[in-house]
Design an enzyme around this catalytic site. Sequence first.
Site, PDB file in Angstrom:
ATOM      1  N   HIS A   1     -10.504  -2.138  11.753  1.00 21.17           N
ATOM      2  CA  HIS A   1      -9.420  -2.984  11.262  1.00 21.17           C
ATOM      3  C   HIS A   1      -9.222  -4.112  12.276  1.00 21.17           C
ATOM      4  O   HIS A   1      -8.231  -4.137  13.002  1.00 21.17           O
ATOM      5  CB  HIS A   1      -8.158  -2.114  11.126  1.00 21.17           C
ATOM      6  CG  HIS A   1      -7.040  -2.735  10.362  1.00 21.17           C
ATOM      7  ND1 HIS A   1      -5.748  -2.267  10.431  1.00 21.17           N
ATOM      8  CD2 HIS A   1      -7.002  -3.766   9.493  1.00 21.17           C
ATOM      9  CE1 HIS A   1      -4.967  -2.991   9.637  1.00 21.17           C
ATOM     10  NE2 HIS A   1      -5.703  -3.901   9.065  1.00 21.17           N
TER      11      HIS A   1
ATOM     12  N   CYS B   1       0.986  -7.609  11.944  1.00 19.94           N
ATOM     13  CA  CYS B   1       1.314  -7.860  13.358  1.00 19.94           C
ATOM     14  C   CYS B   1       0.677  -9.156  13.844  1.00 19.94           C
ATOM     15  O   CYS B   1       0.535  -9.377  15.047  1.00 19.94           O
ATOM     16  CB  CYS B   1       0.842  -6.707  14.235  1.00 19.94           C
ATOM     17  SG  CYS B   1       1.916  -5.283  14.159  1.00 19.94           S
TER      18      CYS B   1
ATOM     19  N   LYS C   1      -9.474  -2.242   1.798  1.00 16.76           N
ATOM     20  CA  LYS C   1      -9.124  -1.086   2.625  1.00 16.76           C
ATOM     21  C   LYS C   1      -9.903   0.167   2.207  1.00 16.76           C
ATOM     22  O   LYS C   1     -10.351   0.945   3.048  1.00 16.76           O
ATOM     23  CB  LYS C   1      -7.624  -0.804   2.537  1.00 16.76           C
ATOM     24  CG  LYS C   1      -6.762  -1.990   2.915  1.00 16.76           C
ATOM     25  CD  LYS C   1      -7.016  -2.428   4.331  1.00 16.76           C
ATOM     26  CE  LYS C   1      -5.988  -3.468   4.754  1.00 16.76           C
ATOM     27  NZ  LYS C   1      -6.190  -3.892   6.135  1.00 16.76           N
TER      28      LYS C   1
ATOM     29  N   ARG D   1       0.857  -1.191   0.000  1.00 13.57           N
ATOM     30  CA  ARG D   1       0.000   0.000   0.000  1.00 13.57           C
ATOM     31  C   ARG D   1       0.888   1.235   0.000  1.00 13.57           C
ATOM     32  O   ARG D   1       1.958   1.249   0.595  1.00 13.57           O
ATOM     33  CB  ARG D   1      -0.912   0.015   1.228  1.00 13.57           C
ATOM     34  CG  ARG D   1      -2.037  -1.005   1.145  1.00 13.57           C
ATOM     35  CD  ARG D   1      -2.970  -0.914   2.335  1.00 13.57           C
ATOM     36  NE  ARG D   1      -2.327  -1.331   3.566  1.00 13.57           N
ATOM     37  CZ  ARG D   1      -1.837  -0.526   4.486  1.00 13.57           C
ATOM     38  NH1 ARG D   1      -1.950   0.793   4.339  1.00 13.57           N
ATOM     39  NH2 ARG D   1      -1.248  -0.988   5.561  1.00 13.57           N
TER      40      ARG D   1
ATOM     41  N   SER E   1      -1.089  -3.479  10.525  1.00 13.16           N
ATOM     42  CA  SER E   1      -0.800  -4.419   9.442  1.00 13.16           C
ATOM     43  C   SER E   1       0.427  -5.268   9.765  1.00 13.16           C
ATOM     44  O   SER E   1       1.404  -4.771  10.317  1.00 13.16           O
ATOM     45  CB  SER E   1      -0.543  -3.642   8.155  1.00 13.16           C
ATOM     46  OG  SER E   1      -1.636  -2.794   7.908  1.00 13.16           O
TER      47      SER E   1
ATOM     48  N   ASP F   1      -9.300  -9.541   9.245  1.00 15.30           N
ATOM     49  CA  ASP F   1      -8.781  -8.197   8.957  1.00 15.30           C
ATOM     50  C   ASP F   1      -9.767  -7.061   9.233  1.00 15.30           C
ATOM     51  O   ASP F   1      -9.356  -6.011   9.685  1.00 15.30           O
ATOM     52  CB  ASP F   1      -8.337  -8.134   7.485  1.00 15.30           C
ATOM     53  CG  ASP F   1      -7.440  -6.937   7.182  1.00 15.30           C
ATOM     54  OD1 ASP F   1      -6.577  -6.614   8.020  1.00 15.30           O
ATOM     55  OD2 ASP F   1      -7.624  -6.314   6.125  1.00 15.30           O
TER      56      ASP F   1
ATOM     57  N   LYS G   1      -2.522 -10.573  12.858  1.00 16.26           N
ATOM     58  CA  LYS G   1      -3.989 -10.702  12.989  1.00 16.26           C
ATOM     59  C   LYS G   1      -4.456 -12.043  12.445  1.00 16.26           C
ATOM     60  O   LYS G   1      -5.288 -12.711  13.049  1.00 16.26           O
ATOM     61  CB  LYS G   1      -4.716  -9.578  12.242  1.00 16.26           C
ATOM     62  CG  LYS G   1      -4.818  -8.295  13.041  1.00 16.26           C
ATOM     63  CD  LYS G   1      -6.051  -7.454  12.698  1.00 16.26           C
ATOM     64  CE  LYS G   1      -6.135  -7.072  11.242  1.00 16.26           C
ATOM     65  NZ  LYS G   1      -5.007  -6.206  10.846  1.00 16.26           N
TER      66      LYS G   1
ATOM     67  N   TYR H   1      -1.241  -3.603  -6.989  1.00 16.94           N
ATOM     68  CA  TYR H   1      -1.061  -4.292  -5.703  1.00 16.94           C
ATOM     69  C   TYR H   1      -2.405  -4.385  -4.964  1.00 16.94           C
ATOM     70  O   TYR H   1      -3.129  -3.385  -4.838  1.00 16.94           O
ATOM     71  CB  TYR H   1      -0.028  -3.573  -4.829  1.00 16.94           C
ATOM     72  CG  TYR H   1      -0.048  -4.121  -3.415  1.00 16.94           C
ATOM     73  CD1 TYR H   1       0.463  -5.394  -3.148  1.00 16.94           C
ATOM     74  CD2 TYR H   1      -0.649  -3.416  -2.381  1.00 16.94           C
ATOM     75  CE1 TYR H   1       0.379  -5.930  -1.875  1.00 16.94           C
ATOM     76  CE2 TYR H   1      -0.726  -3.944  -1.101  1.00 16.94           C
ATOM     77  CZ  TYR H   1      -0.218  -5.201  -0.847  1.00 16.94           C
ATOM     78  OH  TYR H   1      -0.306  -5.748   0.399  1.00 16.94           O
TER      79      TYR H   1
ATOM     80  N   ARG I   1       1.879 -12.245  -0.667  1.00 15.40           N
ATOM     81  CA  ARG I   1       0.557 -12.533  -0.108  1.00 15.40           C
ATOM     82  C   ARG I   1      -0.069 -13.792  -0.674  1.00 15.40           C
ATOM     83  O   ARG I   1       0.262 -14.237  -1.766  1.00 15.40           O
ATOM     84  CB  ARG I   1      -0.389 -11.359  -0.461  1.00 15.40           C
ATOM     85  CG  ARG I   1       0.043 -10.011   0.101  1.00 15.40           C
ATOM     86  CD  ARG I   1      -0.384  -9.862   1.526  1.00 15.40           C
ATOM     87  NE  ARG I   1       0.034  -8.596   2.116  1.00 15.40           N
ATOM     88  CZ  ARG I   1      -0.650  -7.994   3.104  1.00 15.40           C
ATOM     89  NH1 ARG I   1      -1.749  -8.518   3.572  1.00 15.40           N
ATOM     90  NH2 ARG I   1      -0.196  -6.876   3.621  1.00 15.40           N
TER      91      ARG I   1
ATOM     92  N   GLY J   1      -3.757  -4.300  -1.952  1.00 15.43           N
ATOM     93  CA  GLY J   1      -4.262  -3.309  -0.999  1.00 15.43           C
ATOM     94  C   GLY J   1      -4.644  -1.990  -1.646  1.00 15.43           C
ATOM     95  O   GLY J   1      -5.423  -1.205  -1.083  1.00 15.43           O
TER      96      GLY J   1
HETATM   97  C1  OXD Z   1      -2.943  -4.460   5.600  1.00 12.84           C
HETATM   98  C2  OXD Z   1      -3.573  -5.644   5.017  1.00 12.84           C
HETATM   99  O1  OXD Z   1      -2.041  -3.891   4.980  1.00 12.84           O
HETATM  100  O2  OXD Z   1      -4.438  -6.227   5.677  1.00 12.84           O
HETATM  101  O3  OXD Z   1      -3.350  -4.076   6.698  1.00 12.84           O
HETATM  102  O4  OXD Z   1      -3.261  -6.012   3.865  1.00 12.84           O
HETATM  103 MN    MN Z   2      -5.057  -5.162   7.417  1.00 10.84          MN
END
Ligand code: OXD
Ligand code: MN
Length: 595
Positions: free
Chosen positions: A228, A252, A208, A71, A250, A279, A254, A199, A372, A201
Amino acid sequence: MALTKNKAVLEFVDEAAKLACPDNVVWIDGSEAQLEMLRAEAVSTGELIKLNEEKLPGCYYHRSALNDVARVEGRTFICTRRQEDAGPTNNWMAPAEGYETAKKILRGSMRGRTMYVIPFSMGPVASSFAKIGVELTDSIYVVVSMAIMTRVGQAVLDKLGDSPDFVRGFHGKCELDEEKRYILQFPEDNAIWSVNSGYGGNVLLGKKCFALRIASFQGKNEGWMAEHMLILGIEYPNGETKYIAAAFPSACGKTNLAMLIPPEHYRKQGYKVWTLGDDIAWIRLGADGRLYAVNPEAGFFGVAPGTNVKSNPNALASTSRNTIFTNVVYKPEDGTVWWEGLDKNPPRGALNWKGEPWDPDSGEKGAHPNSRFTAPAKNCPCIAKNWEDPDGVPLSAIIFGGRRAKTAPLVYQSRDWEHGVFVGSIMASETTAAATGAVGVVRRDPMAMRPFIGYHVGDYFAHWLDMGKRITKKPLIFNVNWFRTDDGGNFMWPGFGENFRVLEWIIRRCEGEADAQETEIGYVPYAEDIDLDELDYNITPERKFDINALKEILGVEKEYWREDARGIEEFYATIGDRLPPELRKQLDILEENLK
Ligand code: OXD
Ligand code: MN
């Protein structure tokens, strides 16, 4: 042929086609036959590579342009009529300038190309939480990815009927020129324009751009929340399930937390974790005064590196079929893929994310750190049976978390909703590869929403506080930090499945079944109340994790907090007079407590 008579949709498509001049316009009906045809076409042009049908059935490989792998927050704009309504956390552009800028770039850009019309629903089509969008794009990668990440096709248009109430998304790859890359949100027009990127995102506009930036603005105006957050359910041995929503910046973890497998010790007793989303959560107030959460997405757009049978077997299993892998290592020899952290056997004779022959001994990474997988949620072995429940699931707890080497304890609980909003507002984290820019720098990331709040952050905080006044059965709000390190930089907490031990304490707090000690920053567990049975973790070869280490990471170190309070002062100062006085008061209390 158009799939609807909806005038607003037809007008939107016509105007876009007049501008971008595609050779063809193709409507996406959501059928497998059409998607299969598009995949075959993308394979013939090299946009997708078909992977080994036996080992990875229905899976494809894709590479984005080298300059287009994350992003781009610096090129993401909130285009509100008044600059002050975008607030200090967003880049702003006047709507007229935004449209003009994008139009110039898009004009004639689809000559020789096809423009696809993707009707999509964020949220199960039948859900009252759901919102509809139409994305126009000249990328088959976008079409087939949107078909994984959202619900697409005729059913969506049927639900929309004649209504003009849909989000207008317009994406053009153009030249993939990073100097002319713009991700523009027009919250006051329900519109998103994205140019010069491929990309995920930046271009899967349901994610997003819509489900967070536009939806957060809709939520403020309509009395609900777009966050989020992952959503998970903890099933107890008695069959009851409690639900948690958790916000982390992002990359971390999730996805890992959402799909966590409880330690054996708990599994033996009958505990289970169910995933509802990894997410984004759309959260509404139910008639019973509780908050209910729905995952507006239908797939996972997860970070590949680090995903393996140990760290997240459920995510790995989710990618075993009908998945698109982007920017990982490709093995032409057997048509499979690899990434750092998948296993300890980096392949020889493979191509790196740039498509170059790659030598694993070169010291260079084969997969991009933000590579990804795009996988259907229904593939996930631990997907909750009720993950598509149109009414959502009731939340017992909300968790905020960041990546902090020192400051935040393993877990603490806010004193009440207002204090919980404060705790969310002061979240900070060390930056990751999910966005372009330096990695490892501490930045304030309120509610993990900094790049995603589609309006003024002060108004966003006020909206959280307002919601609190309306919720009669409030979830409790916690903060966690899995990333505390010792002085040698070693992670002190094992993380992954062991995080369940903390979640279990959190639910006990929600049920009024666990005690806690009041500290300067909120309620912290007594170390004895976190179940460490059968936990086996070495912080270093010499040091085993034990209750003393736990006490250490539950500690509130005033020196760090005083420094943090100064950082919060600075952040709050940028918000100016739209900072709700309740939060100013909370900061005063914190500073007073730290004296
Ligand atoms: C982010 C994602 O960048 O979920 O937060 O892709
Ligand atoms: Mn995210």
